[in-house]
Structures are given as structure tokens and as C-alpha cells.
Write an enzyme that holds these catalytic residues in place. Sequence first.
Site, PDB file in Angstrom:
ATOM      1  N   HIS A 184       0.548  -0.880   0.045  1.00 47.94           N
ATOM      2  CA  HIS A 184      -0.182  -0.140   0.140  1.00 47.94           C
ATOM      3  C   HIS A 184       0.995   1.474   0.036  1.00 47.94           C
ATOM      4  O   HIS A 184       0.734   2.536  -0.541  1.00 47.94           O
ATOM      5  CB  HIS A 184      -0.915  -0.263   1.114  1.00 47.94           C
ATOM      6  N   GLU A 185       1.774   0.855   0.819  1.00 48.34           N
ATOM      7  CA  GLU A 185       3.039   2.431   0.754  1.00 48.34           C
ATOM      8  C   GLU A 185       3.774   2.479  -0.019  1.00 48.34           C
ATOM      9  O   GLU A 185       3.840   3.922  -0.834  1.00 48.34           O
ATOM     10  CB  GLU A 185       4.059   2.051   2.439  1.00 48.34           C
ATOM     11  N   HIS A 219       1.949   4.579  -2.857  1.00 48.51           N
ATOM     12  CA  HIS A 219       1.491   5.869  -2.282  1.00 48.51           C
ATOM     13  C   HIS A 219       2.657   6.325  -3.563  1.00 48.51           C
ATOM     14  O   HIS A 219       2.348   7.760  -3.790  1.00 48.51           O
ATOM     15  CB  HIS A 219       1.699   6.155  -0.709  1.00 48.51           C
ATOM     16  N   GLU A 271      -6.142   6.441  -1.426  1.00 52.58           N
ATOM     17  CA  GLU A 271      -6.493   5.458  -0.136  1.00 52.58           C
ATOM     18  C   GLU A 271      -6.718   4.645  -0.565  1.00 52.58           C
ATOM     19  O   GLU A 271      -6.183   2.824  -0.997  1.00 52.58           O
ATOM     20  CB  GLU A 271      -6.640   6.049   0.951  1.00 52.58           C
TER      21      GLU A 271
END
Lengths: 348, 310
Positions: free
Chosen positions: B195-196, B199, B250
Site C-alpha cells: 500500500h505504501e 503511494h 487511499e
Amino acid sequence: MQPSQTHQVQFTGNAKTFFGIWIVNILLSIVTLGVYSAWAKVRTKRYFAQNTVIDGRHFDYHATGGQIFAARVIMVLALIPFMIPFVNLVAIIVLLFAFPWLLNRSIAFNARMTSFSRVRFGFEGSYGRSFLVFMLFPLLSVFTLYLAYPFVARAVHRYTIGGHRYGTARFAFDSGVGPFYKAFLLAVGWAVLALVVGFVAIGGMQLFEEMAYASATGVNPDPAIMVRFGLLYVVFFAAILPAAFIYQAFLRNAVYENTTLEGGVRFRSTVTPVQLIWIAISSAVVAVLTLGLMLPWARVRLARYLAQNTQVLATGSLDEFVGTEAAKVTALGDAYTDIEGIDLGVAI
Amino acid sequence: MARLQDHDGNLLTDGVPLGIEQIPGGPLLVELPGDWQFEAAPGSDVSTLPGPRKGRRLSRAEAWHPRLALVVGLCLFAAFAIWRWGLSVLVAVAMWVTPESVVKVIDAGNMAVIDRTFADDSRTSAARQKEVQAIFARLREQAPPAPWGEYRLLFRDMPAIGPNAFAMPGGTVVVTDQLLERFDDPDVIAGVLGHELAHVSERHVLAQLYRAGTSYLLVTLIAGDPGPLLQDMLREGNLLLSLSYSRHHEAEADRLGVATATAAGYDGVALARFFEALEEDFGADGPSWLSTHPAHGDRIERIRDMAGSQ
């Protein structure tokens, strides 16, 4: 001593003519991705200045869009050091020291670009005084829990008004601190009273306890509590907004009453907080309901109200006074107004 | 030729006017040689007067006329176009011209501030750190390259933040000791790190920074000075819109993160367990329109849906 004549300030603009200027400004600003907004600002200021009339003579605004745009470009470029870590610490210190100077430049620019009956206003500031009234005094008043703030407000007005001139005639401001305390205490008094009454009426303490309980136990709070929480927000606005208008109204009246212009000109302001609040709230409601299309009407309405509640008192005729100043300025030549060179035009 | 005379008929000045100007609703001003200005009475006909008309086209466009309705329509369309496409273009251009060195400085600066304020050196054992670094290395191979700089993983003890991880635009990913203590499962760690990484690779941080800055600037420039009250309303509304943008990011990072973790050989859907645990520990969060992140429940559901579609 000649008898004093009262001249009513008039606002001759109307929503119809301003609407066209406003909507064209917006369209051109959008199409140019904001670049035109500098010219739009000048156009708007000119409209309001030209339609503010005393004794048949009007104000005017003379800055060019190019000047405002250049100043904005400089400001955006100056922001870059603030975004780089560690360099921003140096930038903040530099800004702190440059701030009094920037404020002086900004006030002077606005004064010099404004004229009444073709005679320009002006402003001479000093770095030291500017540093004291805009930075040191406000900082010191924090240590008095702002109780000495009215003294600061008086110092700010004494400095800014006293530095202004019309042609060669100097403005002056002197007043006891009483009116400043009156404005300050009435505003703070209203805010505190409204907050306390509103908080008790909603049952604020109990509300916070329930919220704390809900977050501690992980239980979803009752929707009714959320509604009351929203009401708390409303109470906050009902306390703070009117306080700002109360302060502004009393301050404006006191400042105009105690301002003089060399050559026997005095001023009077008769605005009331209730009317200012009414205008602000009803204008905001109308603007929202019309998706912003009535915004020009709201601005014209406020300008008209302020003009209607402003008078200029001159010993002798205003014609004579303006004529004398025009002659003096012509004798000195334009060098007097342009001598300081480039203007930053920081719109603070 | 124009002649300006006083009451008694004495000549004050004559010559071709230097400029004739009138802002709608304002006075008609005629600039004459010798620094004279003549102000015509309202409604005067000066059409026969020679001299340049300053800003005539603009004044005509601004005059009260049914065509202003067209201008209003154009404004609404242009505002919509800017919001829908213009902002994205501006943000893309800004990101395109952002040099790598600046982004690296942002990472370094942020890390320095975090270390000074609310982070301590990690207490996680070297062996455990090595394990997590190995997961990170496998994910990095599957993720798109970092747009500025390289991906790197740091460990910090952050009691104030709790079990969490965050990413910086230059590729720095920080994971808290609290997260490693709370979750043992490599699949969950892989889901969170994936997930990071998303980003970073999707440049979310700078996109949000630039978008917030640009839209704030545009609102301020275009709306000008709408007066008290309304100024605040416009800016708060702008903030709410930028929150929706953040929630969108997100959700996107959830989707890409799960894909990366799965490609690296982990059960990416384990990310859902991370949000379930958060919900258990801290309860449901507030109303979703007020949040930078989508509600946990929505995210868990969406991640599980992804598993179904794979």
C-alpha cells in the site's frame, strides 16, 4: 473661523453595472488560469473608488494590472525558500526582519495609487515605528493576556493614519484609549456571554462526558449527540462572528471621530454592529442561494451602507481645499510622488 | 481637436485627447494635453470626440446586456472544466518539472523533523528488521519504479502514532515498531508495505500537495474578495473536496498494494485483516466525508471483493 460644512459620502455604483465587471473578471481570470486576476483586482478597485463621491468629486485608483501581477510573481518566488527544510528557518528570520518594511511599502503603494479629485494620497512610514506597532507591541500584549491590546490597536492607528497624507496635507490621529477599550470589551464580552449561555443551553459538559465515554468504550455515539455537537459549532460561530463586527463597528466610529486632516477636515462614521451583522448574514444567505450570482449586489450593498454612514466635515468649502492641495502638489512636481521608485504592491 | 474652456470662455487647453475612458457605471474621463482631465456629465455623447478609447472593448463586454447570461454560462463551464481537467493538468506539469533533488530534500527534511519530534530509534530486533527488509525487497521488485529516487524502508518507535506505516514522495517508507509488534503475519506486513509503495509510485503525496496548493490559489485568485463569511465558506468547501481526493488515493493504494503483494507471492488480501484489527483496537472512525481515509469497513469490503475477482 468659518462654519464647518458637512459633506455626505455617496456611493454611486449599483449592482447592475458591477455585475458585468465582476462576471467578466471571473471569466477572464478562469480562462487565463488566474493571471488576469491582477487586472481584475485593479478594475474592481477602480470601480469602487470612482463611485465613491464626496461633494461631486470622486476617488480613483491608478495601479496597473502589470504592477500587481509583478508583485504576485515576486511573492510566489519568495515562497520557494519556505518549502525547503532548514532553509525555511533562515527565510522565516529574514521575513521577520523584512516584515515592517514590507508593510510600509504595501501601505505606501496603496496610498499612492489612490487619488481623490485627481490629487494623490501618500504614506511615509518608518521602519522602527512599523516594527514597534506591528510586531513588538502585539507580541508584548500577549504577555498581558491581550488585556493591553487596545493600546496596541491605538498605536497601530496612530502610526498608519499619521503617516498618510492627501497631497501635502497630513492626516493625524489622536485619541484616548477609552474608545478602544469600549470596542474591545463589548466584543469580548459578547463572545464570552454567547459561548457560556450556548454551552450551558446545549449541556456542553454532559456532551463531552458522553463523547469521552463513547470513545473510551468504542461504542458508537448516539446520533443525537452528533447533532448537539453540531449545535456547539453553531454556538461558536454565533459568538465569534458578531464579536468581530461589534469590534469593527465601534472601532471604525472611534477612529473616524478622532482623525483629522491638515487644513481643518474632520470625519464621522455612524455604523452600527447590528446593521453590519445583518448585512453580512443576509448577503451571505442570498449569495449562497443564488450560487454566488448575487455577490456583486452584496459588495455594492456593503459599500453603499459604509458610504451612507460616513461624513466629511470641512471648515470652508471642499473645493477650495482640494484646489489648494492640487496647486501645492503641482508646484512640487511629480518627483515627489515617484521618488521612491519601484513598488512591490504587496496586498496585505 | 478638442478645446477645454472655463466658465468665462477662456481657453484652458486644446489638442487631440490623449485618452477617453469609462468603466461601466463610472465617470466618463477625457485626458487632455497639459495634464488636464475633463469629466463629462453622465450620459454625454462624446462619439465625435477624437482620441484613443482606452479599454473600450472590455467596457462593452462588461455593459449590462442579455449576452452577460452567456458569460455566466461560460464561467460555470470554465469552472467545471478547471476543476475536472485543468487542475490535473497543472498538477501533472508541476510534478513533471519537479527535480529529483528537491523531492529527496523533502524526504530528508521530513525525516529529520519526525526524528526530532515524535520518533525514537527502533527497538525491533535486527533479525526481525532483516525479515521485514526481505519482504520489502520482494515487493520492490514487483512495484513500478519510484518516480524520484529509490525505495527504502526505515524502522522507528512511534508510540504516538501506533501501529502504522507511511510513505514520503522520494521513496522513503517508515514502519512503526508498534505495527511490527501488533502484526506477526508476513502477509499483513506485505499488504501494508505494498500500500505504501503504491503511494510512492503513484506520486500521491506531491499530487495532494500540489492540488491543494493550486486549487487554494485559484479559488483565492478567481473569487477575489467575496467578503466576510463567504471567503471562509469557499475555503472550507475546497478543503472538503481535497479530502475526497485523498480518500480516492487511499482506495487506489489499497488496490495497487494488494496487487503488488500478490505478485510478490504474498496473500495481499491480508491487508483487510490490518484494517479489521485497527477497527477492533480503535473503533469505527467518524463520518467518512470528514476523513482523509475511507472508512475501514468500506476498505475491508473492497479488498475482499478484489480477492473474489482475482
